[in-house]
Design an enzyme around this catalytic site. Structure first.
Site, PDB file in Angstrom:
ATOM      1  N   ARG A 124      23.732-167.969 -88.939  1.00 47.59           N
ATOM      2  CA  ARG A 124      22.850-168.436 -87.949  1.00 47.59           C
ATOM      3  C   ARG A 124      22.910-170.186 -88.636  1.00 47.59           C
ATOM      4  O   ARG A 124      21.610-170.545 -89.740  1.00 47.59           O
ATOM      5  CB  ARG A 124      21.722-168.075 -88.161  1.00 47.59           C
ATOM      6  CG  ARG A 124      20.302-168.993 -87.361  1.00 47.59           C
ATOM      7  CD  ARG A 124      20.837-168.816 -86.433  1.00 47.59           C
ATOM      8  NE  ARG A 124      19.105-169.293 -85.209  1.00 47.59           N
ATOM      9  CZ  ARG A 124      19.450-170.834 -84.790  1.00 47.59           C
ATOM     10  NH1 ARG A 124      20.295-172.001 -85.890  1.00 47.59           N
ATOM     11  NH2 ARG A 124      18.082-170.901 -84.043  1.00 47.59           N
ATOM     12  N   HIS A 127      18.430-175.002 -89.494  1.00 50.31           N
ATOM     13  CA  HIS A 127      17.440-175.007 -89.199  1.00 50.31           C
ATOM     14  C   HIS A 127      16.312-174.784 -89.688  1.00 50.31           C
ATOM     15  O   HIS A 127      16.148-174.766 -90.148  1.00 50.31           O
ATOM     16  CB  HIS A 127      17.685-174.439 -87.436  1.00 50.31           C
ATOM     17  CG  HIS A 127      17.682-173.298 -87.953  1.00 50.31           C
ATOM     18  ND1 HIS A 127      17.894-172.241 -87.877  1.00 50.31           N
ATOM     19  CD2 HIS A 127      15.974-172.509 -87.174  1.00 50.31           C
ATOM     20  CE1 HIS A 127      17.249-170.865 -87.932  1.00 50.31           C
ATOM     21  NE2 HIS A 127      16.331-171.486 -87.502  1.00 50.31           N
ATOM     22  N   HIS A 129      12.282-175.749 -87.387  1.00 53.22           N
ATOM     23  CA  HIS A 129      11.683-175.734 -85.647  1.00 53.22           C
ATOM     24  C   HIS A 129       9.138-175.859 -86.114  1.00 53.22           C
ATOM     25  O   HIS A 129       9.547-175.968 -87.530  1.00 53.22           O
ATOM     26  CB  HIS A 129      12.061-174.343 -85.163  1.00 53.22           C
ATOM     27  CG  HIS A 129      12.199-173.011 -85.959  1.00 53.22           C
ATOM     28  ND1 HIS A 129      10.794-171.976 -86.713  1.00 53.22           N
ATOM     29  CD2 HIS A 129      13.200-172.686 -86.300  1.00 53.22           C
ATOM     30  CE1 HIS A 129      11.496-170.867 -87.147  1.00 53.22           C
ATOM     31  NE2 HIS A 129      12.826-171.140 -86.961  1.00 53.22           N
ATOM     32  N   GLU A 133       8.029-168.735 -88.504  1.00 51.91           N
ATOM     33  CA  GLU A 133       9.046-167.807 -88.211  1.00 51.91           C
ATOM     34  C   GLU A 133       8.567-166.353 -89.218  1.00 51.91           C
ATOM     35  O   GLU A 133       8.891-166.130 -91.002  1.00 51.91           O
ATOM     36  CB  GLU A 133       9.930-168.134 -88.327  1.00 51.91           C
ATOM     37  CG  GLU A 133      11.602-167.033 -88.146  1.00 51.91           C
ATOM     38  CD  GLU A 133      13.069-167.639 -88.612  1.00 51.91           C
ATOM     39  OE1 GLU A 133      13.312-168.637 -88.199  1.00 51.91           O
ATOM     40  OE2 GLU A 133      13.895-167.189 -89.280  1.00 51.91           O
ATOM     41  N   HIS A 172      15.704-173.537 -93.111  1.00 54.85           N
ATOM     42  CA  HIS A 172      16.141-172.266 -93.826  1.00 54.85           C
ATOM     43  C   HIS A 172      17.635-172.461 -92.883  1.00 54.85           C
ATOM     44  O   HIS A 172      17.449-172.881 -91.835  1.00 54.85           O
ATOM     45  CB  HIS A 172      15.216-171.938 -93.250  1.00 54.85           C
ATOM     46  CG  HIS A 172      15.104-171.387 -92.087  1.00 54.85           C
ATOM     47  ND1 HIS A 172      13.823-171.916 -91.203  1.00 54.85           N
ATOM     48  CD2 HIS A 172      15.139-170.649 -90.741  1.00 54.85           C
ATOM     49  CE1 HIS A 172      13.372-171.590 -89.853  1.00 54.85           C
ATOM     50  NE2 HIS A 172      14.332-170.563 -89.720  1.00 54.85           N
ATOM     51  N   GLU A 195      14.822-169.370 -79.652  1.00 52.28           N
ATOM     52  CA  GLU A 195      15.878-169.438 -80.858  1.00 52.28           C
ATOM     53  C   GLU A 195      17.072-170.524 -80.035  1.00 52.28           C
ATOM     54  O   GLU A 195      17.928-170.605 -81.345  1.00 52.28           O
ATOM     55  CB  GLU A 195      16.222-168.450 -81.252  1.00 52.28           C
ATOM     56  CG  GLU A 195      17.053-167.889 -82.299  1.00 52.28           C
ATOM     57  CD  GLU A 195      17.137-168.322 -83.544  1.00 52.28           C
ATOM     58  OE1 GLU A 195      15.523-168.188 -83.536  1.00 52.28           O
ATOM     59  OE2 GLU A 195      17.604-168.250 -84.447  1.00 52.28           O
TER      60      GLU A 195
HETATM   61 MN    MN Z   1      14.597-170.334 -88.077  1.00 56.21          MN
END
Ligand code: MN
Ligand code: MN
Length: 417
Positions: A124, A127, A129, A133, A172, A195
């Site tokens: 993943r 990124h 945000h 999380e 992360h 997401e």
């Molecule tokens: Mn995340």
């Protein structure tokens, strides 16, 4: 209208009203309260119970409490059931994710949920945000990396039952590790978080003038010519090497973050344990970095009941990991609605509203309760009734001293004790 015809209408109405009163006089008893009465027990005309129109039997069978609600239910409550089972999967090489946000599930103001799978080596993308999380591992092993605002770096491996927490805005990455990859559940501390809408490192670099990138990193423009022009989001990578080597290679002179970003919830000592199950809790008191999410992992054996209770400080977002549960939520009005939950389903209970969760299957029921709060807080009905002057409780509920004396006095959480 003539006087005569008006009189006929009035007689007709009176007859119907009398019939309704006769039917309801039969109701209003223990387990069958209120008027007008609800529930199959009050349907004298059995034909009214049938469902001859279109239906999907397989789907309907999953919701016995909706098809045939207890007579104690009173309609008029917003939907508090949702599920990942019918959420659309975004599948890419390396894994998939599906989500249930407030856009899909109107009641879930505080939390949005993501269920993600990464193959061994599946990544993943790096990124960040604006939301915090919180995550719980469901299967396999995952390697997680992050950096805090002091420049302290962390690389950790997590397994089923472990948590991670990234404070808002901290960058992360996630990668499936081990031989089987990883599956996990993410909860964001905002119902509107998605997401599919995060700040991706590839997007940023692709949308910065090349000469600015070159100046930023102190390298020739030419050396960056192969960076992706489209984002990756999830992609298949090489399986990560040994953890110690990865930690050394990414170490910061400032060391690791002051507070660990992972916590073993399934491995923690239960805060409550009875013969019917146990409750494990992670919040900012024992998982100190988790400043904005508190969680409880609840295990209930077949026939057990997570006792009647409420949470004074936050809405509860539930995720069912295993087994079959039934929950009734109680609100002012009165209103009460019962719903059924299976693995992969989601429940939501507004702050302060009464509820219980009953294991109605023949395996353990395992669920996680997530709160947008710095600490877990709960009031149990049995605890309140046994720590109020008995005369008050006996007069209110019209029960005997002998009956009250048998109520649990120590907030067992899962009954029977
Ligand atoms: Mn995340
Ligand atoms: Mn609860």
């Amino acid at each position: 209208m003539t006087d005569l015809s008006r009189r006929k209408v009035m007689i007709g109405t009176a007859t119907a009203a009398f019939a309704a009163a006769a039917a309801s006089a039969h109701a209003a008893s223990f387990g069958n309260p209120d008027r007008p009465p609800e529930g199959a027990i009050n349907a004298r005309n059995r034909q009214g119970l049938t469902d001859p129109g279109p239906r999907d039997d397989m789907l309907a069978r999953q919701f016995p409490s909706a098809q045939d609600a207890p007579a104690t239910d009173v309609n008029g409550m917003p939907q508090f059931w949702s599920s990942f089972n019918n959420a659309h999967k975004r599948i890419q090489n390396g894994g998939w994710a599906r989500e249930v946000t407030q856009e899909d599930f109107a009641i879930s103001k505080d939390i949005s949920g993501v269920n993600m799978r990464l193959s061994a080596g599946g990544i993943r993308e790096m990124h960040w945000h604006q939301q915090a999380e919180w995550a719980i591992m469901l299967d396999g092993k995952c390697r997680i990396t992050t950096l805090d605002e002091e420049g302290r770096s962390s690389v950790q491996d997590v397994k089923a039952g472990d948590l991670w927490y990234f404070p808002p805005g901290l960058p992360h990455s996630l990668q499936g590790a081990g031989t089987t990859g990883a599956e996990f559940l993410i909860a964001f501390d905002s119902g509107m978080a998605s997401e599919f809408n995060t700040l991706l490192v590839t997007d940023w670099l692709a949308h910065t003038p090349p000469e600015v990138l070159a100046a930023n990193f102190g390298v020739p423009v030419e050396s960056l010519k192969d960076i992706p022009v489209d984002n990756l989001w999830i992609f298949q990578g090489k399986e990560p090497g040994p953890l110690a080597a990865a930690q050394r290679a990414s170490a910061s002179k400032k060391g690791p973050p002051a507070l660990p970003v992972t916590f073993s919830l399934a491995g923690s000592t239960p805060v409550r344990k009875t013969r019917s199950g146990y409750v494990q809790i992670a919040d900012s008191r024992n998982f100190k970095i988790s400043q904005n999410v508190a969680a409880a992992l609840v295990t209930v054996v077949p026939g057990g009941l997570r006792e009647l209770h409420w949470h004074p400080n936050a809405d509860e977002w539930q995720y069912y990991i295993k087994g079959k549960g039934r929950m009734t939520v109680f609100d002012t009005g009165p209103k009460a609605m019962t719903a059924d939950f299976n693995a992969g389903d989601i429940g939501y209970v507004k702050k302060g509203l009464g509820h219980y969760v009953q294991n109605v299957g023949n395996t353990d029921l395992i669920m996680v309760e997530v709160f947008k709060a710095d600490h877990f807080a709960e009031v149990a009905l049995s605890d309140w009734l046994t720590h109020t002057p008995p005369e008050m409780v006996m007069q209110t509920l019209n029960i005997s001293a002998e009956t009250l004396a048998q109520f649990p006095r120590d907030r067992p959480d899962i009954v029977p004790e």
